[in-house]
Design a protein around this motif. Structure first.
Motif, mmCIF file in Angstrom:
data_model
loop_
_atom_site.group_PDB
_atom_site.id
_atom_site.type_symbol
_atom_site.label_atom_id
_atom_site.label_comp_id
_atom_site.label_asym_id
_atom_site.label_seq_id
_atom_site.Cartn_x
_atom_site.Cartn_y
_atom_site.Cartn_z
ATOM 1 N N PHE A 104 0.854 -1.500 -0.058
ATOM 2 C CA PHE A 104 -0.033 0.001 0.466
ATOM 3 C C PHE A 104 0.897 0.986 -0.526
ATOM 4 O O PHE A 104 -0.102 2.084 -1.147
ATOM 5 C CB PHE A 104 -1.368 0.017 1.157
ATOM 6 C CG PHE A 104 -2.437 -0.905 1.627
ATOM 7 C CD1 PHE A 104 -2.936 -0.994 0.082
ATOM 8 C CD2 PHE A 104 -2.738 -1.345 2.072
ATOM 9 C CE1 PHE A 104 -4.047 -1.710 0.123
ATOM 10 C CE2 PHE A 104 -3.737 -2.774 2.178
ATOM 11 C CZ PHE A 104 -4.240 -2.932 0.617
ATOM 12 N N LEU A 105 1.744 1.311 0.489
ATOM 13 C CA LEU A 105 2.736 2.567 1.314
ATOM 14 C C LEU A 105 3.826 2.702 -0.286
ATOM 15 O O LEU A 105 3.621 3.551 -0.789
ATOM 16 C CB LEU A 105 3.506 2.628 1.992
ATOM 17 C CG LEU A 105 3.335 2.395 3.728
ATOM 18 C CD1 LEU A 105 4.923 2.150 5.364
ATOM 19 C CD2 LEU A 105 2.422 4.128 3.712
ATOM 20 N N TYR A 106 3.939 1.496 -1.146
ATOM 21 C CA TYR A 106 4.655 1.922 -2.549
ATOM 22 C C TYR A 106 3.435 2.627 -3.611
ATOM 23 O O TYR A 106 3.473 2.866 -3.892
ATOM 24 C CB TYR A 106 4.867 0.330 -2.650
ATOM 25 C CG TYR A 106 5.819 0.447 -4.610
ATOM 26 C CD1 TYR A 106 7.653 1.004 -4.511
ATOM 27 C CD2 TYR A 106 4.792 0.111 -5.046
ATOM 28 C CE1 TYR A 106 7.616 0.486 -5.845
ATOM 29 C CE2 TYR A 106 5.764 0.156 -6.638
ATOM 30 C CZ TYR A 106 7.688 0.032 -6.625
ATOM 31 O OH TYR A 106 7.900 0.502 -7.823
ATOM 32 N N ASN A 122 4.428 5.527 -5.083
ATOM 33 C CA ASN A 122 4.883 5.300 -6.943
ATOM 34 C C ASN A 122 3.810 5.353 -7.405
ATOM 35 O O ASN A 122 3.380 4.033 -8.085
ATOM 36 C CB ASN A 122 5.427 4.351 -6.525
ATOM 37 C CG ASN A 122 7.049 5.225 -5.649
ATOM 38 O OD1 ASN A 122 7.763 4.962 -5.955
ATOM 39 N ND2 ASN A 122 7.125 3.655 -4.825
ATOM 40 N N ARG A 123 2.959 6.599 -7.517
ATOM 41 C CA ARG A 123 1.735 6.427 -8.282
ATOM 42 C C ARG A 123 2.035 6.207 -9.777
ATOM 43 O O ARG A 123 1.794 5.786 -10.958
ATOM 44 C CB ARG A 123 0.580 7.213 -7.594
ATOM 45 C CG ARG A 123 0.232 7.262 -6.698
ATOM 46 C CD ARG A 123 -1.168 8.264 -6.719
ATOM 47 N NE ARG A 123 -1.901 8.447 -5.289
ATOM 48 C CZ ARG A 123 -3.174 7.565 -5.093
ATOM 49 N NH1 ARG A 123 -3.223 6.678 -6.282
ATOM 50 N NH2 ARG A 123 -3.049 7.175 -3.874
ATOM 51 N N HIS A 161 0.382 2.292 -14.803
ATOM 52 C CA HIS A 161 0.397 1.538 -15.925
ATOM 53 C C HIS A 161 -1.265 0.148 -15.645
ATOM 54 O O HIS A 161 -1.573 -0.305 -16.727
ATOM 55 C CB HIS A 161 1.448 0.545 -16.527
ATOM 56 C CG HIS A 161 2.103 0.000 -15.856
ATOM 57 N ND1 HIS A 161 2.907 0.287 -14.877
ATOM 58 C CD2 HIS A 161 2.260 -1.371 -15.834
ATOM 59 C CE1 HIS A 161 3.379 -0.626 -14.175
ATOM 60 N NE2 HIS A 161 2.699 -1.927 -14.735
ATOM 61 N N PHE A 162 -1.211 -0.654 -14.423
ATOM 62 C CA PHE A 162 -1.694 -1.678 -13.939
ATOM 63 C C PHE A 162 -3.310 -0.763 -14.368
ATOM 64 O O PHE A 162 -3.774 -1.964 -14.713
ATOM 65 C CB PHE A 162 -2.161 -1.951 -12.798
ATOM 66 C CG PHE A 162 -0.618 -2.415 -12.934
ATOM 67 C CD1 PHE A 162 -0.874 -4.182 -13.270
ATOM 68 C CD2 PHE A 162 0.647 -2.300 -11.535
ATOM 69 C CE1 PHE A 162 0.846 -4.117 -12.640
ATOM 70 C CE2 PHE A 162 1.727 -2.447 -11.974
ATOM 71 C CZ PHE A 162 1.849 -4.144 -12.132
ATOM 72 N N ARG A 163 -3.461 0.545 -14.566
ATOM 73 C CA ARG A 163 -4.666 0.820 -14.597
ATOM 74 C C ARG A 163 -5.525 1.370 -15.967
ATOM 75 O O ARG A 163 -6.409 1.082 -16.498
ATOM 76 C CB ARG A 163 -5.727 1.848 -13.077
ATOM 77 C CG ARG A 163 -5.829 1.315 -12.036
ATOM 78 C CD ARG A 163 -5.594 3.078 -11.299
ATOM 79 N NE ARG A 163 -5.307 2.395 -10.247
ATOM 80 C CZ ARG A 163 -4.488 3.285 -9.545
ATOM 81 N NH1 ARG A 163 -4.275 4.015 -9.977
ATOM 82 N NH2 ARG A 163 -3.939 3.155 -7.860
ATOM 83 N N ALA A 164 -4.542 1.405 -16.270
ATOM 84 C CA ALA A 164 -3.743 2.189 -18.007
ATOM 85 C C ALA A 164 -4.344 1.242 -18.465
ATOM 86 O O ALA A 164 -5.298 0.829 -20.228
ATOM 87 C CB ALA A 164 -2.830 3.047 -17.913
#
Length: 123
Positions: A85-87, A91-92, A97-100
């Motif tokens: 979660f912190l990462y 590091n948004r 790229h996972f959401r894109a």
């Protein structure tokens, strides 16, 4: 778990050592007597000490299975999940790229004819 004679001797020796260490820590005289009885039973190849060694190994096997599950579960939920979660929070840009990518699957069909040489050095 079936122990051979050497395994029984080793197990009873370790139990005797543990009882002696407990005697040194707590100073209870009955622990010294228990260590002496374990040593005597081990020297005489007693059935009681063999049964004690088998029982101890069964207990240790169950305790090991339980502890490994508990330790792995705690490590996952108390260490790895918060780190993930912190990462993601800090590091948004790197995880965007996972959401894109809106594909339903990352599986890709390859239209290739495989030869025996393709399987020789797979790594």
């Amino acid at each position: 778990m079936e122990l051979d004679r050497l395994g029984t001797v080793k197990t009873v020796n370790i139990l005797t050592l543990a009882v002696l260490i407990a005697y040194l820590i707590f100073g209870a005289v009955w622990l010294a007597w228990a260590a002496a009885l374990l040593t005597l039973g081990n020297a005489l190849e007693s059935r009681i000490t063999a049964a004690l060694a088998r029982g101890w190994m069964k207990f240790a096997e169950r305790l090991g299975a339980f502890n490994s599950r508990v330790i792995l579960t705690l490590t996952f939920y108390l260490l790895l999940t918060p780190l993930a979660f912190l990462y993601r929070i800090f590091n948004r840009r790197l995880v965007e790229h996972f959401r894109a990518n809106k594909r339903m699957s990352y599986f890709e069909d390859l239209n290739k004819k495989y030869t025996p040489g393709d399987f020789e050095k797979s790594w």
